[in-house]
Design a protein around this motif. Structure first.
Motif, PDB file in Angstrom:
ATOM      1  N   SER A 184      43.762  28.797 -18.648  1.00 61.03           N
ATOM      2  CA  SER A 184      44.454  28.824 -17.359  1.00 61.03           C
ATOM      3  C   SER A 184      44.312  27.542 -16.542  1.00 61.03           C
ATOM      4  O   SER A 184      45.038  27.352 -15.566  1.00 61.03           O
ATOM      5  N   ALA A 185      43.394  26.651 -16.917  1.00 62.50           N
ATOM      6  CA  ALA A 185      43.242  25.374 -16.205  1.00 62.50           C
ATOM      7  C   ALA A 185      43.887  24.216 -16.948  1.00 62.50           C
ATOM      8  O   ALA A 185      43.889  23.085 -16.462  1.00 62.50           O
ATOM      9  N   LEU A 186      44.475  24.501 -18.100  1.00 58.52           N
ATOM     10  CA  LEU A 186      45.049  23.445 -18.932  1.00 58.52           C
ATOM     11  C   LEU A 186      46.279  22.837 -18.267  1.00 58.52           C
ATOM     12  O   LEU A 186      47.303  23.492 -18.102  1.00 58.52           O
ATOM     13  N   GLU A 187      46.159  21.561 -17.884  1.00 60.48           N
ATOM     14  CA  GLU A 187      47.224  20.879 -17.172  1.00 60.48           C
ATOM     15  C   GLU A 187      48.090  20.016 -18.076  1.00 60.48           C
ATOM     16  O   GLU A 187      49.267  19.786 -17.777  1.00 60.48           O
ATOM     17  N   SER A 188      47.514  19.529 -19.165  1.00 58.03           N
ATOM     18  CA  SER A 188      48.289  18.669 -20.053  1.00 58.03           C
ATOM     19  C   SER A 188      47.924  18.916 -21.509  1.00 58.03           C
ATOM     20  O   SER A 188      46.786  19.232 -21.833  1.00 58.03           O
ATOM     21  N   ILE A 189      48.928  18.776 -22.344  1.00 55.38           N
ATOM     22  CA  ILE A 189      48.747  18.955 -23.776  1.00 55.38           C
ATOM     23  C   ILE A 189      49.634  17.953 -24.487  1.00 55.38           C
ATOM     24  O   ILE A 189      50.810  17.784 -24.134  1.00 55.38           O
TER      25      ILE A 189
END
Length: 276
Positions: A184-189
């Motif tokens: 849920s905190a993943l901002e970029s991939i």
């Protein structure tokens, strides 16, 4: 003992909480930790494994709730970490995985809720991260996946709620189902152009993710792949992608920019439902 070498099968009557596994015993090398060797031992707090250990068996340290430190030799020959090897080691905060390790088994670090840092050897030979390997490592904030990795298993990083960014290396061919779901905190991939398929629910409920670019190497985007990514504003799907699965972008309520390629032959049921 087997063919001139020893394996660690358990702690016996020893009450030590700091475990130092010897390099040799009775003049013979100690080469592995057997399956379930320290299973549910809630007393041990640290383990030092010598260079000669080549494998850690299934559930070897599963349920070692007080284990805070695992140390490998500088010239470790460890090649595999078995399924569930450190499952439910709640107190483990960091680990450096030797460069000789080629495989991390399923649920190897599952529910290591205190694990904040995972580091790999500089010349890591790791090729696969098993199903649920770091599932529910809810304190893990960042991880650099080695360039040698080709496969990220189902649910490998599922529900790592503090993970903010991830770079998938160029050699990865598949991203498993639920691989990063609930991060849920993943901002970029960053998805490289070596990836051929994105599994079902691979990034579902990554509610902080704002932008995604799918390279043209990806043939299919799985069902629910980006479902409930409510912060997602832009999805660039490159030329080469052929199919998008059911509910792939379901309820991505902030999605305003979508680029679809001419190569696309199939958009499935409710792919963009709820994208206002």
């Amino acid at each position: 003992i087997s063919e001139g070498e020893y394996t660690v099968s358990g702690i016996g009557t020893c009450t030590d909480t700091e475990i130092l596994i010897p390099t040799t015993y009775n003049g013979l090398p100690v080469v592995s930790v057997e399956a379930s060797a320290f299973l549910n031992n809630t007393a041990i707090t640290s383990v030092v494994l010598p260079d000669g250990i080549t494998s850690i068996g299934e559930n070897a340290f599963n349920g070692c709730e007080s284990l805070t430190s695992v140390t490998f030799g500088k010239n470790s020959q460890l090649s595999s970490i078995g399924p569930g090897a450190f499952n439910y080691c709640y107190s483990l905060e960091s680990i450096t995985i030797p460069e000789s390790v080629t495989n991390i088994g399923s649920e190897a670090f599952n529910y290591c809720c205190g694990l904040r840092s995972v580091t790999f050897g500089e010349n890591s030979q790791l090729t696969s991260i098993g199903e649920g390997a770091f599932n529910w490592c809810e304190s893990l904030e960042s991880i650099t996946i080695p360039d040698s990795v080709t496969s990220i298993g189902e649910g490998a990083f599922c529900c790592c709620a503090k993970l903010t960014s991830i770079t998938i290396p160029d050699g990865v061919k598949s991203i498993g189902n639920y691989a990063f779901a609930g991060c849920s905190a993943l901002e970029s991939i960053t998805i490289p152009d070596s990836v051929l398929n994105i599994g079902d629910s691979a990034f579902a409920e990554c509610t902080a993710l704002k932008n995604i670019t799918i390279p043209g190497s990806v043939l299919s985007i799985g069902d629910n792949a980006f479902k409930e990514c409510t912060a997602l504003e832009s999805a660039i799907i490159s030329e080469g992608v052929k199919s998008i699965g059911d509910n792939a972008f379901y309820n991505c309520t902030n999605l305003v920019n979508v680029s679809l390629p001419d190569s696309l032959t199939s958009i499935s049921f409710n792919t963009f439902y709820g994208c206002t």
